[in-house]
Design a protein around this motif. Structure first.
Motif, short mmCIF file in Angstrom:
data_model
loop_
_atom_site.label_atom_id
_atom_site.label_comp_id
_atom_site.label_asym_id
_atom_site.label_seq_id
_atom_site.Cartn_x
_atom_site.Cartn_y
_atom_site.Cartn_z
N ASN A 99 0.87 -1.21 0.03
CA ASN A 99 -0.02 0.13 -0.08
C ASN A 99 0.92 1.14 0.12
O ASN A 99 0.27 2.54 -0.13
N GLY A 104 3.46 7.73 -10.40
CA GLY A 104 3.05 9.18 -11.06
C GLY A 104 2.28 8.65 -12.21
O GLY A 104 2.09 7.75 -12.47
N THR A 105 2.00 9.69 -12.87
CA THR A 105 0.95 9.45 -14.10
C THR A 105 1.49 9.43 -15.15
O THR A 105 0.99 9.15 -16.40
N PHE B 33 -0.61 -8.42 -7.28
CA PHE B 33 -1.26 -7.42 -7.16
C PHE B 33 -2.28 -6.90 -8.35
O PHE B 33 -1.91 -7.47 -9.59
N TYR B 35 -3.90 -3.41 -10.28
CA TYR B 35 -3.82 -2.15 -10.46
C TYR B 35 -4.85 -1.87 -11.60
O TYR B 35 -5.26 -2.59 -12.51
N GLN B 37 -5.19 1.43 -14.27
CA GLN B 37 -4.55 2.70 -14.83
C GLN B 37 -5.67 3.31 -15.57
O GLN B 37 -6.29 2.96 -16.61
N GLY B 42 -2.42 7.68 -13.19
CA GLY B 42 -1.39 6.88 -12.95
C GLY B 42 -1.99 5.40 -12.56
O GLY B 42 -3.03 5.20 -13.18
N LEU B 43 -1.08 4.72 -11.91
CA LEU B 43 -1.53 3.38 -11.41
C LEU B 43 -2.14 3.54 -10.13
O LEU B 43 -1.30 3.89 -9.08
N LEU B 45 -3.73 1.09 -6.81
CA LEU B 45 -3.78 -0.42 -6.15
C LEU B 45 -5.13 -0.79 -5.76
O LEU B 45 -5.75 0.09 -4.99
N PHE B 48 -4.11 -6.35 -3.28
CA PHE B 48 -3.00 -7.27 -3.54
C PHE B 48 -2.80 -8.51 -2.41
O PHE B 48 -3.81 -8.72 -1.50
N TYR B 50 -0.22 -11.21 -0.21
CA TYR B 50 1.06 -11.78 0.03
C TYR B 50 1.38 -13.17 -0.02
O TYR B 50 2.52 -13.89 0.13
N LYS B 57 -6.80 -4.84 1.15
CA LYS B 57 -7.13 -3.95 0.34
C LYS B 57 -6.22 -2.89 -0.05
O LYS B 57 -5.43 -2.64 0.74
N GLY B 58 -6.05 -2.46 -1.32
CA GLY B 58 -5.45 -1.31 -1.81
C GLY B 58 -5.96 0.10 -1.58
O GLY B 58 -6.81 0.23 -0.61
N LEU B 90 -4.20 -3.96 -14.69
CA LEU B 90 -2.67 -4.34 -14.75
C LEU B 90 -2.49 -5.34 -13.62
O LEU B 90 -2.85 -5.02 -12.36
N ILE B 101 9.30 -6.02 -2.71
CA ILE B 101 7.92 -6.09 -2.95
C ILE B 101 7.73 -4.90 -4.16
O ILE B 101 6.70 -5.00 -4.85
N TYR B 102 8.59 -3.95 -4.24
CA TYR B 102 8.28 -2.93 -5.21
C TYR B 102 8.82 -3.12 -6.48
O TYR B 102 8.34 -2.45 -7.57
#
Lengths: 113, 115
Positions: A99, A104-105, B33, B35, B37, B42-43, B45, B48, B50, B57-58, B90, B101-102
């Motif tokens: 979370n 960004g866009t 995840f 998402y 868009q 942007g994207l 969430l 997700f 684990y 919840k995102g 996505l 995770i990122y």
């Protein structure tokens, strides 16, 4: 409210020149930053990242710069190639929770041959 | 190479229909995840996970639910599709590694139109 902002929706650059894509953020807790690249009809792909303990990270033609005091991130592509034409998203995160990743866009880069 | 596949590239559904979007990854990633868009946003969430049978919840979970019965598969469900759910969806996955995770691997996306 957008915590990560890419104020330029598009950028055009001549092949061989430098492309500079910019990103600003508002949350001072962000400690890890990423750039993703997205081609049409494909999902984003991870490009390069930087931790807040650094101010620069380089990977081939791609360099990301972080200015924490200005809350500003930039991606430099040198030299730019036509295959770099894509939408570039910056993202910022803190901690370890999913979370806590904010995108960004996007900026659409066009590299002109 | 990590591969994340999504069941459909384009989908057109009617308002009120139940919609299933499927996502499969082949890298044994723990994290998955969903998402959406949208232009200018942007994207964002939606949900997700684990681990198998776990979901969180995102930022925008309203109107959506998810299912993760197997590690490699993460499904997004629109219980009753509405026109404001017209979007690009996505799916992504991530596992242990440098970025954790990122550093996520994304599927090609499903463009859903609800009429």
């Amino acid at each position: 409210d957008q915590q990560v902002k890419q104020n330029s929706p598009s950028l055009s650059v001549q092949e061989g020149r430098i492309s500079i894509l910019n990103c600003d953020y508002t949350n001072s807790m962000f400690d890890y930053f990423l750039w993703y690249k997205k081609y049409p009809a494909e999902g984003p792909t991870f490009l390069i990242s930087i931790s807040s303990i650094k101010d620069k990270n380089e990977d081939g033609r791609f360099t990301v710069f972080l200015n924490k005091s200005a809350k500003h991130l930039s991606l430099h592509i040198v030299p730019s190639q036509p295959g770099d034409s894509a939408v570039y998203f910056c993202a910022a995160s803190w901690g370890t929770g999913a979370n806590n990743l904010f995108f960004g866009t996007g900026t659409r880069l066009t590299v002109i041959p | 190479d990590v591969k994340v596949t999504q069941s459909s590239r384009y989908l057109v559904k009617r308002t009120g229909e139940k919609v299933f979007l499927e996502c499969v990854q082949d890298m044994d990633h723990e994290n998955m995840f969903w998402y959406r868009q949208d232009p200018g946003l942007g994207l964002r969430l939606i949900y997700f996970s684990y681990d198998v049978k776990m979901k969180e919840k995102g930022d925008i979970p309203e109107g959506y639910s998810v299912s993760r019965e197997k590690k490699e598969r993460f499904s997004l469900i629109l219980e009753s599709a509405s026109t404001n759910q017209t979007s690009m969806y996505l799916c992504a996955s991530s596992g242990p590694g440098g970025g954790g995770i990122y550093e996520q691997y994304f599927g090609p996306g499903t463009r859903l139109t609800v009429t």
